[in-house]
Design a protein around this motif. Structure first.
Motif, PDB file in Angstrom:
ATOM      1  N   ALA A 333       1.039  -1.257   0.217  1.00  0.00           N
ATOM      2  CA  ALA A 333       0.085   0.359  -0.093  1.00  0.00           C
ATOM      3  C   ALA A 333       0.920   1.254   0.003  1.00  0.00           C
ATOM      4  O   ALA A 333       0.465   2.194  -0.828  1.00  0.00           O
ATOM      5  CB  ALA A 333      -1.215   0.207   1.167  1.00  0.00           C
ATOM      6  N   HIS A 334       1.956   1.227   0.787  1.00  0.00           N
ATOM      7  CA  HIS A 334       2.899   2.424   0.680  1.00  0.00           C
ATOM      8  C   HIS A 334       3.569   2.742  -0.499  1.00  0.00           C
ATOM      9  O   HIS A 334       3.757   4.026  -1.050  1.00  0.00           O
ATOM     10  CB  HIS A 334       3.943   2.170   1.943  1.00  0.00           C
ATOM     11  CG  HIS A 334       3.352   2.409   3.180  1.00  0.00           C
ATOM     12  ND1 HIS A 334       3.794   1.767   4.198  1.00  0.00           N
ATOM     13  CD2 HIS A 334       2.536   3.276   3.900  1.00  0.00           C
ATOM     14  CE1 HIS A 334       3.144   2.140   5.396  1.00  0.00           C
ATOM     15  NE2 HIS A 334       2.275   2.956   5.192  1.00  0.00           N
ATOM     16  N   LEU A 335       4.041   1.901  -1.246  1.00  0.00           N
ATOM     17  CA  LEU A 335       4.809   1.723  -2.504  1.00  0.00           C
ATOM     18  C   LEU A 335       3.475   2.186  -3.682  1.00  0.00           C
ATOM     19  O   LEU A 335       3.890   3.237  -4.448  1.00  0.00           O
ATOM     20  CB  LEU A 335       5.070   0.401  -3.149  1.00  0.00           C
ATOM     21  CG  LEU A 335       6.308  -0.112  -2.178  1.00  0.00           C
ATOM     22  CD1 LEU A 335       6.912  -1.519  -2.384  1.00  0.00           C
ATOM     23  CD2 LEU A 335       7.658   1.093  -2.377  1.00  0.00           C
ATOM     24  N   GLU A 336       2.384   2.044  -3.595  1.00  0.00           N
ATOM     25  CA  GLU A 336       1.315   2.072  -4.502  1.00  0.00           C
ATOM     26  C   GLU A 336       1.073   3.716  -4.236  1.00  0.00           C
ATOM     27  O   GLU A 336       1.196   4.465  -4.988  1.00  0.00           O
ATOM     28  CB  GLU A 336       0.052   1.508  -4.215  1.00  0.00           C
ATOM     29  CG  GLU A 336       0.220  -0.026  -4.743  1.00  0.00           C
ATOM     30  CD  GLU A 336      -1.115  -0.816  -4.630  1.00  0.00           C
ATOM     31  OE1 GLU A 336      -2.047  -0.111  -3.850  1.00  0.00           O
ATOM     32  OE2 GLU A 336      -1.413  -1.944  -4.976  1.00  0.00           O
ATOM     33  N   HIS A 337       0.984   4.141  -2.783  1.00  0.00           N
ATOM     34  CA  HIS A 337       0.837   5.636  -2.595  1.00  0.00           C
ATOM     35  C   HIS A 337       1.926   6.451  -2.964  1.00  0.00           C
ATOM     36  O   HIS A 337       1.996   7.530  -3.688  1.00  0.00           O
ATOM     37  CB  HIS A 337       0.617   5.804  -0.922  1.00  0.00           C
ATOM     38  CG  HIS A 337       0.181   7.077  -0.804  1.00  0.00           C
ATOM     39  ND1 HIS A 337       0.634   7.474   0.665  1.00  0.00           N
ATOM     40  CD2 HIS A 337      -0.205   8.181  -1.305  1.00  0.00           C
ATOM     41  CE1 HIS A 337       0.100   8.685   0.623  1.00  0.00           C
ATOM     42  NE2 HIS A 337      -0.286   9.083  -0.475  1.00  0.00           N
ATOM     43  N   ALA A 338       3.032   5.961  -2.889  1.00  0.00           N
ATOM     44  CA  ALA A 338       4.365   6.681  -3.507  1.00  0.00           C
ATOM     45  C   ALA A 338       4.259   6.768  -4.993  1.00  0.00           C
ATOM     46  O   ALA A 338       4.679   7.869  -5.305  1.00  0.00           O
ATOM     47  CB  ALA A 338       5.542   5.761  -3.037  1.00  0.00           C
ATOM     48  N   ARG A 339       3.943   5.867  -5.490  1.00  0.00           N
ATOM     49  CA  ARG A 339       4.184   5.985  -7.189  1.00  0.00           C
ATOM     50  C   ARG A 339       2.891   7.038  -7.308  1.00  0.00           C
ATOM     51  O   ARG A 339       3.197   7.580  -8.370  1.00  0.00           O
ATOM     52  CB  ARG A 339       3.634   4.475  -7.777  1.00  0.00           C
ATOM     53  CG  ARG A 339       4.760   3.529  -7.548  1.00  0.00           C
ATOM     54  CD  ARG A 339       4.854   2.316  -8.329  1.00  0.00           C
ATOM     55  NE  ARG A 339       6.009   1.379  -8.266  1.00  0.00           N
ATOM     56  CZ  ARG A 339       5.974   0.267  -7.367  1.00  0.00           C
ATOM     57  NH1 ARG A 339       4.999   0.157  -6.474  1.00  0.00           N
ATOM     58  NH2 ARG A 339       7.160  -0.296  -7.432  1.00  0.00           N
ATOM     59  N   GLN A 340       1.693   7.023  -6.686  1.00  0.00           N
ATOM     60  CA  GLN A 340       0.558   8.060  -7.295  1.00  0.00           C
ATOM     61  C   GLN A 340       1.124   9.419  -6.934  1.00  0.00           C
ATOM     62  O   GLN A 340       1.010  10.436  -7.774  1.00  0.00           O
ATOM     63  CB  GLN A 340      -0.504   7.970  -6.311  1.00  0.00           C
ATOM     64  CG  GLN A 340      -1.399   6.535  -6.538  1.00  0.00           C
ATOM     65  CD  GLN A 340      -2.451   6.159  -5.465  1.00  0.00           C
ATOM     66  OE1 GLN A 340      -2.614   6.876  -4.726  1.00  0.00           O
ATOM     67  NE2 GLN A 340      -3.187   5.120  -5.860  1.00  0.00           N
ATOM     68  N   LEU A 341       2.224   9.459  -5.733  1.00  0.00           N
ATOM     69  CA  LEU A 341       2.407  10.801  -5.604  1.00  0.00           C
ATOM     70  C   LEU A 341       3.545  11.180  -6.561  1.00  0.00           C
ATOM     71  O   LEU A 341       3.713  12.337  -6.997  1.00  0.00           O
ATOM     72  CB  LEU A 341       3.137  10.938  -4.078  1.00  0.00           C
ATOM     73  CG  LEU A 341       1.995  10.904  -2.995  1.00  0.00           C
ATOM     74  CD1 LEU A 341       2.727  10.700  -1.721  1.00  0.00           C
ATOM     75  CD2 LEU A 341       0.966  11.777  -3.018  1.00  0.00           C
ATOM     76  N   LEU A 342       4.427  10.162  -7.120  1.00  0.00           N
ATOM     77  CA  LEU A 342       5.496  10.573  -8.081  1.00  0.00           C
ATOM     78  C   LEU A 342       4.993  10.704  -9.526  1.00  0.00           C
ATOM     79  O   LEU A 342       5.556  10.863 -10.337  1.00  0.00           O
ATOM     80  CB  LEU A 342       6.551   9.397  -7.755  1.00  0.00           C
ATOM     81  CG  LEU A 342       7.227   9.512  -6.695  1.00  0.00           C
ATOM     82  CD1 LEU A 342       8.047   8.125  -6.440  1.00  0.00           C
ATOM     83  CD2 LEU A 342       8.226  10.590  -6.870  1.00  0.00           C
ATOM     84  N   GLY A 343       3.697  10.273  -9.801  1.00  0.00           N
ATOM     85  CA  GLY A 343       3.030  10.307 -10.811  1.00  0.00           C
ATOM     86  C   GLY A 343       3.531   9.110 -11.778  1.00  0.00           C
ATOM     87  O   GLY A 343       3.770   9.467 -13.056  1.00  0.00           O
TER      88      GLY A 343
END
Length: 396
Positions: A333-343
């Motif tokens: 979940a944290h990695l998915e969130h990070a990828r969303q923030l990084l676009g």
């Protein structure tokens, strides 16, 4: 066909005499490690017979011991582990940070491996997470992959933790990704001071609770005042925290991890000779700079075995750990969130491939080798089937 000297050769030749000379001073776990390395890829482990589907050539392949201390068994384990980690990489720079224990504390760790190595992990990871979350520095929650090494290049006891850290993290309110500076993650002097305080405070608490044991020349450290005097020098010195420049892309991170995560105290490739004089090996002298670091040394065989066994980890001890964004069940979940923030798009869901056939090709014709017989531990294979021996073809 392998060439060169291996740790297994040294253990098979000198191991029985070493065990006899040190009876009662080796732990059961150390004895099991020695036995596993000695028997790795021999008939003791069982195995199978392979035959070429083209020319009928056959060979015997023995099973590996899969012990995590065995120099011959780490390649496959590293490849499998790296395949899982590749999907965790983010499109950011990555830093390499090393936390090292001073010699006085390493002495304590030698007598209390499970407790002090665990404390090393906890103090180092908490230091990184605390300073990274401080708004004066990065102000973000970071992810950490940490690997314990307990050796120096000459097989001496030198416990330290290597960390791979993304160059940035998720803001405390979760709304954005905060990137570190291109060549700077966190101030090492600040890290060193907090690491020293956290580690020593908890080490002294362990001593006060009577959980530390000491033997031989360090037996006097059971006394509280003697223990405090022993630690007095390191309470005032700078503890070494080393931050290397960032890696040149995700593939460089994977290349580093492949060298470090499943490394053992010494690889077979560093062994040069084994004879009456002892064991000759290559090592790095870190006091030197550049190509002059490479040196050669010869150790008495008993001393080589002693140094190797220094680095047998306590049973069940995890030497690779993950913290922050990469910890436990919340990692995905944290990695998915990070990828969303990084676009950036998440890695594609790829169906698992068919298991790769890692058997080497036929040495005669390069053809495909298939298993025609398996045999159990402590047993030798039977003679090759008549159809192979006489006609050069495998049975249908």
């Amino acid at each position: 066909m392998r060439t060169g000297i291996e740790v297994a050769d040294i253990f098979r030749s000198a191991g029985p005499a070493y065990r006899a000379a040190h009876a009662g001073h080796l732990s059961l776990h150390q004895l099991k490690v020695m036995s596993a390395i000695e028997h790795c890829r021999t008939a003791v482990m069982g195995g199978h017979v392979e035959a070429c589907t083209d020319c009928g050539h056959w060979r015997v392949a023995y099973n590996s011991c899969r012990n995590r201390h065995c120099p011959r068994c780490q390649g496959a384990a590293a490849r499998a582990w790296l395949a899982e980690r590749e999907a965790d990489l983010l499109p950011v720079g990555y830093f390499h940070v090393v936390f090292t224990l001073p010699a006085e504390v390493a002495d304590v760790a030698f007598h209390n491996k499970a407790l002090v190595y665990d404390l090393l992990f906890k103090a180092a990871s908490e230091t990184m997470l605390t300073i990274a979350a401080d708004p004066k520095h990065l102000g973000a929650r970071i992810g950490i992959t940490a690997v314990l090494h307990t050796w120096g290049s000459a097989l001496t006891h030198h416990p330290h933790v290597h960390m791979i850290v993304p160059g940035g993290g998720i803001a405390r309110d979760g709304t954005r990704w905060i990137s570190s500076r291109p060549a700077f993650l966190l101030p090492v002097k600040v890290l060193g001071k907090l690491f020293r305080r956290l580690f020593l405070t908890r080490l002294m608490a362990l001593h006060a609770a009577g959980r530390l044991g000491f033997f031989g020349t360090l037996a006097h450290l059971t006394d509280r005042r003697a223990f405090l005097r022993h630690l007095s020098p390191v309470r005032k010195t700078n503890w070494v925290v080393y931050a290397k420049p960032p890696f040149a892309g995700p593939q460089a991170v994977l290349a580093y991890l492949s060298r470090y995560t499943h490394r053992v105290a010494i690889s077979n490739s560093r062994l040069l000779a084994f004879d009456e004089a002892g064991v000759t090996m290559r090592y790095k002298d870190y006091r030197r700079v550049g190509a002059d670091r490479q040196e050669v040394m010869t150790l008495a065989t008993d001393e080589f075995i002693r140094r190797f066994l220094l680095h047998v980890l306590p049973r069940g001890f995890h030497r690779i750990r993950h913290y922050g964004l990469l910890a436990g069940a919340t990692r995905k979940a944290h990695l998915e969130h990070a990828r969303q923030l990084l676009g950036v798009a998440p890695p594609p869901d790829v169906a698992p491939d068919e298991p790769t056939d890692v058997r080497p090709p036929c040495p005669c014709c390069g053809g495909h080798m298939v298993i025609i017989e398996t045999f159990e531990r402590w047993r030798q294979p039977r003679a090759p089937p008549h159809s192979i021996a006489s006609t050069g073809t495998t049975p249908s």
